[in-house]
Design an enzyme around this catalytic site. Structure first.
Site, PDB file in Angstrom:
ATOM      1  N   TYR B 155       0.823  -1.207   0.000  1.00  0.00           N
ATOM      2  CA  TYR B 155       0.000   0.000   0.000  1.00  0.00           C
ATOM      3  C   TYR B 155       0.860   1.261   0.000  1.00  0.00           C
ATOM      4  CZ  TYR B 155      -3.257   3.530   1.483  1.00  0.00           C
ATOM      5  OH  TYR B 155      -4.000   4.661   1.549  1.00  0.00           O
ATOM      6  N   TRP B 157       1.079   5.766  -1.653  1.00  0.00           N
ATOM      7  CA  TRP B 157       0.626   6.822  -2.563  1.00  0.00           C
ATOM      8  C   TRP B 157       1.446   6.906  -3.840  1.00  0.00           C
ATOM      9  CZ3 TRP B 157      -2.518  11.290  -3.281  1.00  0.00           C
ATOM     10  CH2 TRP B 157      -3.689  11.280  -2.530  1.00  0.00           C
TER      11      TRP B 157
END
Lengths: 225, 823
Positions: B155, B157
């Site tokens: 996970y 950005w």
């Protein structure tokens, strides 16, 4: 055993006797190699055998270099494999970004101007290198203002006794002392701190432009930060 | 000169040869190849290149192949000041230069000396060696431990760009390799995105809001609840369009009344001169219930709306009025918990009912224990107000995120490289790949408890026994909670591969580190504006890759090739051919819908951006169609209506997620029955970072206090602790300790301190549990548990602790520590 000396009409900036002919070029090449890549076990051990041991002995004859040379000998002493590991780990922490905020970038751009890497110093060095029909080795993926490259070019110009060596020595003198101080603050193994100190002293020893004083040049550079 | 032996003679001659010939040390053959070569290179190009980032589109100036300056795209209505940091990040001193392997792992094998992870002991290897090690290890792990041996949920950005979507690329390679453990959800809306489908039948969290022009026109009372859009709208998942700033500017010019409910007087609050209501954190649900109770008592709730558009209010009402548990959720009850006076709570209820009110709630509310309850109750409250689906009324959950509410343009959808898994219904990015999936925030629970059952959204599953993790485009050693627990958990891995462009705290804990390029050292394509979709932009390469970095696509293609699946991975397409294929798929749509869009070559070689007009988008009203005709346009819930009571959730029987919005004590809160600490630690999003991105840049100098992450502390709280503005402080609780720099201010309410998330974890002794974090990584202090069995979201805003003036030895970076015996 006394080192060979020849009468030289060059004088170092602080009036000390110059290094034996050719010794400075060899020393700059040696230092460049140390900063380019961490030395392996064989290279570490080589510091305690001829000809490098003799090189270190000759350098250590200079009182200012005695202490850092001793520190460098100590950092390369003992079991060569273990010393090489310590030095490689230190290299990564200091120069390759592993230590995060405690990284000491070995690039001129980090120590002058606004401190961002790949700054104008890179363009200056690229021009200088091209002028002398040189290039940077493919395997060394560093910008042209890396201390190893600047020292290697200085070694090259010194061997040729080329006038451009004076300006390049001035360039290095404007940032390598600060780089050496940063290494001293963050180096846990002592090797790079010593090597940087040796480089700083040798650069200051070498032939310099005496038409402007070194202090003025550095103050000016400090003001542009 | 006296020579006394042959040995000495040989030594002397050798030394003189060295000197006289100026023989380079290459002759000794010990120091590697020569640094300089003969023959000058051609000079690199100058120019200006348009590209984009999470912070917006910008033009980069290039001189001699170096990026020298950036300036915002001229069409950006509100450029972010963080662009200066973007330039810095490209040339950061912490760029990963070469592939590197942890020494113990390389010399003694996978799993060796895990306690040395984080001690910076790495060895440089070639790319060939690195790819070989990674490929071999992936195969070994699957052979030895089966399909769930490797975690590739990864996970984070990452960077925008439809081709170099590094997480899709990772899973594309993993799907070709065999199997892996995937992750679902995100740290942004972990709890809310699971509860919302039960309540309103859709994801809700990432869907278009009632647009700003309608809000400006019709909303009479704007309530920003637990969000700071002036700060958070700087960034977008795609390329930031910043349309939200135009909306807020217009709202301010209109003079609409604004209320900000937040423990901090945020930048948004100051911008609007808004009324500041500061409840104790984690008590917003009580505040909402108190308002709801008041609406009923004063007969201000909209019974017709509740009857026509919702179900279950009749089951919720007895709880609200105290018939089921002898505790009416009155304004007085709420006041005792949230510390907002009862009269003010009643005033809010009346103001919400009397005005056309937009409840703009942020996501901090649900990053807490029992986070599911907040947005459920917010929708319930909005239902009681009866304005959902009216112009300027109801609720919106993305006004603060990626400029939600900026009107959507008439634009084709832009696709990107897929991971090869089956597409799931719901959001376009969701696919079903992987032999097993865990909710993304349960990664440490998975490592700590292999084989253990866990609940999630009505289903039961077992945590797999993971031995290897491959992380790309993310920084879990900053975004995950309870850092010390995490350090211990990750030591259980046999192999941890991290691919990134900087030596993030996560990379420092890895075994194999692969240097990726930034977006600016490769070509890609992306849309502008997550909600607006106002343009498609060519992300053109600005400079060549620095050091030995490679693009994410090239790295995963190389690993796939090593695994014998190179052709399947690349489909024979080059970087530019992939980009062309995404553009041309969009072009086909555009032609069908008669949107003006040039051919690819004209686009790529021309301006590099195609903009789309806004037509109907500027009058969009969220749930307007549902309100117009709930029978013809039902919601995706079992009843077709808003579910204030959910039978599905009732069937699950979860003790921590009852079938209607319910106040429950969180595991810890200031003033709670079991909590000894006196300060809540708020962890909101920073102003000059995107989470942890850009932490390693000069932007840090603009906000660091005494060389550390800032800690806001109320003047009374500071005085009581002898803390002055600018002091270095230690913030701590039973989970860990960090240093921070105090900002003493009344912009934060008493009983709360704030240290923004995203500060890079900088352990004084890497790998040692409980070690002090020198910079101020607040996730050392937060709770690592699921929001509830329903959502299993992260609890990044659940943390209490204490603050004291730091009295230990100086550890501020930048101050030189006395050298040990150096010359």
């Amino acid at each position: 055993m006394t080192a060979l000396r020849r009468c030289d009409d060059r004088t170092a900036a602080d009036g000390r006797p110059p290094l034996p002919a050719g010794l400075d070029a060899v020393a700059f090449d040696w230092l460049a190699a140390l900063f380019a890549r961490p030395p392996g076990a064989a290279a570490v051990a080589a510091h305690h055998a001829e000809p490098l041991a003799g090189l270190l002995a000759d350098l250590a004859a200079d009182p200012d270099l005695a202490a850092p040379i001793a520190a460098l000998r100590a950092a390369t002493g003992g079991e060569a494999d273990a010393a090489a590991i310590r030095i490689a780990v230190a290299h990564g922490r200091l120069f390759d970004g592993l230590a995060g905020p405690e990284t000491v970038p070995p690039h001129e751009s980090a120590h002058v101007g606004d401190g961002r890497l790949f700054g104008p110093a890179v363009a200056d060095m690229e021009r200088l290198i091209a002028t002398h029909d040189l290039g940077i080795a493919d395997e060394l993926r560093e910008p042209a203002d890396h201390v190893a490259i600047e020292l290697a070019v200085l070694a090259h110009l010194t061997r040729l006794d080329h006038p451009d060596r004076v300006a390049l020595a001035e360039r290095l003198a404007a940032w390598v002392p600060a780089f050496a101080r940063a290494c001293a603050a963050h180096d846990r193994a002592g090797f790079h701190a010593a090597a940087a100190r040796i480089a700083a002293i040798l650069i200051e020893r070498g032939p310099r432009d005496h038409t402007s004083s070194r202090d003025e040049t550095n103050d000016e550079k400090r003001r542009t930060r | 000169m006296t020579i006394t032996s042959d040995t000495e003679l040989r030594a002397e001659l050798s030394r003189r040869a060295l000197l006289r010939n100026g023989v380079a040390l290459g002759a000794l053959g010990l120091f590697g190849p020569a640094l300089l070569t003969r023959g000058a290179r051609a000079a690199a190009a100058d120019g200006e290149v348009l590209t984009g980032s999470h912070w917006g589109a910008f033009r980069a100036k290039v001189e001699g192949g170096r990026m020298v300056s950036v300036k915002p795209w001229e069409k950006d209505p509100a450029p972010s000041h963080q662009l200066a940091g973007v330039l810095d990040s490209v040339y950061s001193p912490t760029r990963i230069k070469y592939p590197m392997v942890r020494r113990a792992w390389l010399e003694k094998g996978p799993g060796a000396s895990p306690e040395t992870r984080g001690t910076d002991d790495f060895v440089r290897v070639t790319w060939d060696q690195a790819i070989d090690l990674v490929a071999k290890e992936l195969v070994r792990i699957e052979k030895t431990y089966g399909p769930t041996g490797t975690f590739a949920g990864s996970y984070g950005w990452k960077s925008p760009g439809r081709l170099h979507n590094c997480q899709n690329l990772l899973r594309r390679m993993m799907n070709l390799k065999g199997n892996f453990v995937n992750s679902s959800g995100d740290y942004s809306t972990g709890a809310a995105q699971i509860i919302m489908p039960h309540v309103v039948g859709t994801l809700e969290m990432y869907e278009q809001q009632t647009v700003w022009p309608v809000v400006v026109d019709k909303t009479q009372l704007m309530v920003f609840w637990g969000c700071d859009p002036m700060v958070t709208n700087q960034i977008s998942w795609t390329i930031g369009d910043h349309g939200g700033y135009e909306g807020m500017k217009a709202l301010k010019a209109k003079g609409t009344k604004v209320i900000c409910i937040d423990p901090v007087r945020t930048e948004t609050c100051d911008y609007f001169g808004a009324e500041w209501i500061a409840p104790q954190p984690q008590t917003d649900l009580a505040l909402m219930l108190g308002i709801a109770h008041t609406l009923v008592v004063e007969k201000l709730h909209d019974e017709k709306f509740l009857k026509d558009y919702t179900t279950g209010f009749d089951k919720f009402l007895p709880y609200l009025m105290g018939e089921t548990d002898k505790t009416p959720k009155s304004a007085e009850w709420a006041a005792a918990i949230c510390e907002i006076p009862a009269d003010k709570i009643k005033e809010l209820a009346r103001a919400f009912a009397k005005n056309r009110t937009m409840l703009a709630a942020g996501w901090s509310l649900q990053r807490q224990h029992h986070g599911e309850q907040r947005h459920w109750m917010l929708v319930t409250l909005a239902s009681m107000l009866g304005q959902i689906g009216l112009p300027g009324g109801g609720f919106g959950f993305s006004y603060h995120y990626a400029n939600g509410g900026a009107p959507a343009a008439d634009a084709p959808a832009l696709t990107g490289i897929t991971d090869g898994g089956k597409a799931k219904e719901g959001a376009a990015w969701m696919t079903e790949a992987g032999a097993a999936t865990i909710p993304c925030a349960r990664v440490v629970d998975m490592l700590m408890n292999p084989g253990q059952d866990f609940d999630f959204n009505g289903k039961k599953a077992k945590y797999p026994d993971v031995k290897m993790a491959y992380w790309v485009g993310g920084n879990p050693f900053v975004h995950h909670q309870d850092r010390n627990r995490q350090v211990k958990a990750f030591q259980k891995l046999e192999t941890f591969v991290v691919q990134d462009f900087q030596w993030t705290p996560t990379a420092r804990f890895a075994d194999i580190v692969l240097p990726a390029t930034t977006s600016y050292e490769r070509n890609d394509i992306e849309s502008v504006g997550d909600y607006a979709g106002s343009a498609i932009l060519a992300m053109k390469k600005v400079i060549d890759p620095v050091y030995e970095s490679k693009t994410d696509y090239d790295i995963f293609a190389a690993i796939s090739e090593k695994l014998g699946k190179g052709k399947e991975f690349t489909e024979g397409k080059s970087e530019l051919e992939w980009i062309r294929s995404f553009y041309e798929a969009a072009l086909t749509q555009a032609k069908a819908k008669k949107y003006a869009m040039p051919e690819f070559d004209a686009f790529w070689n021309g301006t590099g951006v195609v903009e789309f007009p806004v037509t109907e988008g500027k009058s969009f009203i969220r749930h307007g169609k549902f309100r117009e005709d709930p029978l013809l346009n039902p919601l995706g819930t079992p009843s077709g209506k808003i579910e204030i009571f959910s039978k599905n959730i009732e069937k699950m029987g979860y003790d921590d997620c009852p079938p209607h919005p319910t106040w429950m004590e969180p595991v810890e809160r200031v003033g709670g029955p079991t909590t000894k600490y006196k300060l809540h630690i708020a962890t909101s999003h920073p102003k000059s970072r995107l989470h942890s991105q850009l932490c390693g840049t000069k932007l840090r100098e603009s906000y660091a206090v005494a060389g550390h992450e800032p800690c806001l502390i109320n003047t009374a709280d500071a005085k009581a602790r002898g803390i002055a503005d600018g002091d270095v402080v230690r913030v701590f609780n039973d989970r860990g300790q960090i240093l921070a720099g105090a900002i003493v201010t009344d912009k934060i309410r008493p009983g709360v301190v704030r240290v923004n998330e995203g500060g890079w974890y900088d352990p004084a002794e890497g790998g040692k549990p409980g070690t002090l974090c020198r910079w101020g990584d607040v996730n050392v202090l937060t709770v690592d548990m699921g929001t509830s069995k329903l959502g299993q979201g992260n609890c990044g805003h659940t943390a209490v602790g204490e603050v004291e003036k730091y009295g230990g030895p100086a550890v501020t970076v930048g101050a030189f520590v006395a050298p040990k015996g150096a010359a």
